[in-house]
Write an enzyme that holds these catalytic residues in place. Sequence first.
Site, PDB file in Angstrom:
ATOM      1  N   HIS A 195      -4.367 -42.136 -24.789  1.00  0.00           N
ATOM      2  CA  HIS A 195      -3.150 -42.249 -23.539  1.00  0.00           C
ATOM      3  C   HIS A 195      -3.295 -43.595 -23.137  1.00  0.00           C
ATOM      4  O   HIS A 195      -4.229 -43.622 -22.098  1.00  0.00           O
ATOM      5  CB  HIS A 195      -3.161 -41.235 -22.704  1.00  0.00           C
ATOM      6  CG  HIS A 195      -2.937 -39.849 -23.102  1.00  0.00           C
ATOM      7  ND1 HIS A 195      -4.012 -39.197 -24.034  1.00  0.00           N
ATOM      8  CD2 HIS A 195      -1.845 -38.967 -23.189  1.00  0.00           C
ATOM      9  CE1 HIS A 195      -3.572 -38.010 -24.484  1.00  0.00           C
ATOM     10  NE2 HIS A 195      -2.315 -38.071 -24.176  1.00  0.00           N
ATOM     11  N   ASN A 211       4.552 -43.410 -11.526  1.00  0.00           N
ATOM     12  CA  ASN A 211       5.130 -44.249 -12.381  1.00  0.00           C
ATOM     13  C   ASN A 211       6.372 -43.790 -12.882  1.00  0.00           C
ATOM     14  O   ASN A 211       7.261 -44.433 -13.765  1.00  0.00           O
ATOM     15  CB  ASN A 211       4.253 -44.558 -13.360  1.00  0.00           C
ATOM     16  CG  ASN A 211       3.954 -43.338 -14.112  1.00  0.00           C
ATOM     17  OD1 ASN A 211       4.592 -42.114 -13.888  1.00  0.00           O
ATOM     18  ND2 ASN A 211       2.881 -43.172 -15.111  1.00  0.00           N
ATOM     19  N   HIS A 229       2.817 -43.143 -23.008  1.00  0.00           N
ATOM     20  CA  HIS A 229       2.099 -42.188 -22.284  1.00  0.00           C
ATOM     21  C   HIS A 229       0.982 -41.672 -23.054  1.00  0.00           C
ATOM     22  O   HIS A 229      -0.267 -41.696 -22.855  1.00  0.00           O
ATOM     23  CB  HIS A 229       3.074 -40.942 -22.105  1.00  0.00           C
ATOM     24  CG  HIS A 229       2.184 -39.986 -21.879  1.00  0.00           C
ATOM     25  ND1 HIS A 229       1.488 -39.517 -20.530  1.00  0.00           N
ATOM     26  CD2 HIS A 229       1.805 -38.862 -22.614  1.00  0.00           C
ATOM     27  CE1 HIS A 229       0.995 -38.352 -20.838  1.00  0.00           C
ATOM     28  NE2 HIS A 229       0.941 -37.857 -21.778  1.00  0.00           N
ATOM     29  N   GLU A 273      -5.683 -17.885  -5.083  1.00  0.00           N
ATOM     30  CA  GLU A 273      -6.577 -17.487  -6.262  1.00  0.00           C
ATOM     31  C   GLU A 273      -7.040 -18.705  -7.002  1.00  0.00           C
ATOM     32  O   GLU A 273      -8.348 -18.900  -7.017  1.00  0.00           O
ATOM     33  CB  GLU A 273      -6.393 -16.313  -6.833  1.00  0.00           C
ATOM     34  CG  GLU A 273      -6.323 -15.030  -6.054  1.00  0.00           C
ATOM     35  CD  GLU A 273      -4.766 -14.823  -5.669  1.00  0.00           C
ATOM     36  OE1 GLU A 273      -4.079 -15.869  -5.819  1.00  0.00           O
ATOM     37  OE2 GLU A 273      -4.538 -14.052  -4.944  1.00  0.00           O
ATOM     38  N   HIS A 303      -2.121  -3.378 -10.097  1.00  0.00           N
ATOM     39  CA  HIS A 303      -3.343  -3.892  -9.469  1.00  0.00           C
ATOM     40  C   HIS A 303      -4.377  -3.466 -10.343  1.00  0.00           C
ATOM     41  O   HIS A 303      -5.544  -3.625 -10.056  1.00  0.00           O
ATOM     42  CB  HIS A 303      -3.543  -3.425  -8.258  1.00  0.00           C
ATOM     43  CG  HIS A 303      -2.656  -4.088  -7.034  1.00  0.00           C
ATOM     44  ND1 HIS A 303      -1.275  -4.382  -7.412  1.00  0.00           N
ATOM     45  CD2 HIS A 303      -3.100  -4.581  -5.849  1.00  0.00           C
ATOM     46  CE1 HIS A 303      -0.980  -5.091  -6.144  1.00  0.00           C
ATOM     47  NE2 HIS A 303      -2.082  -5.291  -5.250  1.00  0.00           N
TER      48      HIS A 303
END
Length: 662
Positions: A27, A184, A258, A402, A464
């Site tokens: 990149h 950018n 990129h 989390e 859960h």
Amino acid sequence: MQPTQRRLANAIRALAMDAVEAANSGHPGLPMGMADAATALFTKHLKFDAGDPAWPDRDRFILSAGHGSMLIYALLYLTGYARPTIEDIKRFRQLGSPCAGHPENFELPGVEVTTGPLGQGFAMSVGMAIAERHLNAIYGDDLVDHRTYVVAGDGDLMEGVNHEAVGLAGHLKLGRLIVLWDDNNITIDGLTELSRNEDVLARFQAAKWHTIDCDGLDAGKVSKAIEKAIADERPSLIRCKTIIGYGAPNKQGTAATHGAALGADEVAAARKELGWDSPPFEVPDDVLTAWRAVGQRGGADHAEWQRRLGASGKKDEFLARQAGKVDDAWLKPYLDKLLADLKPVATRKASEMALEAINPAIPSTVGGSADLTGSNNTKTKDLEPLTADNYGGRYIYYGIREFGMAAAMNGMALHGGVIPYGGTFLVFTDYARPAIRLSALQNARVIYVMTHDSIGLGEDGPTHQPIEHLQSLRAIPQLEVYRPADAVETAECWALALTGDGPSILALTRQNLRPVRTKAAGENLCARGAYRLKAASASRKAILIATGSEVEIALDVAERLEERGIGTDVVSMPCTERFDAQPQEYREDILPDVSNREILRVSIEAGTTFGWERYTGLHGLRIGIDRFGVSAPAKDAYEFFVLTPDKITERVLDRLKQREIA
Ligand SMILES: Cc1ncc(C[n+]2csc(CCOP(=O)(O)OP(=O)(O)O)c2C)c(N)n1
Ligand SMILES: [Mg+2]
């Protein structure tokens, strides 16, 4: 004559395009666009000493946009770190080169964290900044007084975890965190307009950040912005307006730069555009000399810091803590007390009891929870909250974040001097999983206190109740998953997690469990990962392998089988990873490699049976839950899933008959 900032920056640009060209992969866009901003930061502001990448009071530099890895490799080389060498850079992205596709902390000193999964570098930097302020509160400005700098791209700021990290940093007023945003306007798919219309600065401002705009292609202006950021008490976002692939005349400003080599023609055109006439991988003497001087700029500061450390009277303690040294001297006295007064207890509660012994003994622990403090039992009485007004506190209210919590804990662990632990429900490891994976990849000693580890949590129901979680976490390399069966095992697992050199997950129950370890063992039995808790009385025909809350059930099943003359071992297996690492003889002793016609192996765990054939063999018996859970009191849920001693005994007897063992 001293080269201009632009000429120094062009060395980064040239190395980036040449390395990507050689690898035909990588990149170039980010390093070319951010070269001036990075030059400003490294030449004028960043406190570091290339001769000692581990200097504890160095500023931390995090390239959150890890795809632009050539930016950091170029900077480390130019400033004179021992690695990478120019040969390493020539082998960018090749097998064995420390210049891996994305920056890896375990490959190169100077790379503070592993980045590439967008958003996480930024989120880890929040943990680095927390650790800095915390240690500053303990040791003072003389020993701990540094900043955390981040280069983040559009992608880093779009990721969900960015919102968690920004909120946390703003709330904790982490003024020493300074983020340079590579604005950018481009991501892989094209213009950012395709997918974003938010006012990024306004979002940060709303989260109580300080924001600044500057021309990211002008090192002088970036430098002024950094000065302003340093002067402000809030965390700062510096929006650096840049052009991706700057210097490549035909491709700059487009997504084409990129993540692909520019091609020989464009590289030649860029050399002309930048006035860079050196051949590939050659840095002119004046430029290299200037950069090498930058690498030594921090030497005097470093020496002065060493002197202060020597005079502080805290040198040994500080360095031991920085090195992460802990022992388990707390364990034996704690176990003696525990064994003298055994009662049924949930392992989440047992974890809290262990922490009451651990936290006073090991001052580097910093606890926390993602808004489940009372459920995770993570806060011991002696811990004060770590807040903007009291960075010396040792308990962090992470809020319902989390992923942000887990990433911050990675940052803290990799900063050094702190052993973070944090809790949520086991089922929500899914929310934190990308950071848990990075804990493992980075060998970060983070301890995840994951409670409510099965249908045993009861009424909250299937949303859960973890099913696939334990096994899916065990599938992550370099991560130790512990599921202790009672208070003694919980303490042993805590001791292992604290003295380990990577991450651990403690899977703990909501419901009470009766003690299964009732006598002093003289050694940490959990260290082997699995051990024989009860040996067969009659001739051995079955081995029951259980974890956590199912160990007491296994003992009851064994009793029923023994009554019928069927000799049965019970193996408690709190940590499969550790068991797998035992010598062959030990594994063979616990789980002999004989056919299930001779000795039937049975696994019992209140979660998916997927993968348990690893220990039962294909023709063994796997008892577990291969569907989502149910909303019901724990006892009813266990009955519904036929996870009771009587029902399991029947199933084992049936299988023994089929196998013609009994
Ligand atoms: C979590 C995650 N999702 C997707 C990717 C793949 N990816 C790498 S870079 C990138 C685009 C990032 O855009 P930006 O941050 O603006 O970088 P630039 O193109 O400006 O260098 C994507 C989608 C990734 N590395 N991590
Ligand atoms: Mg971009």
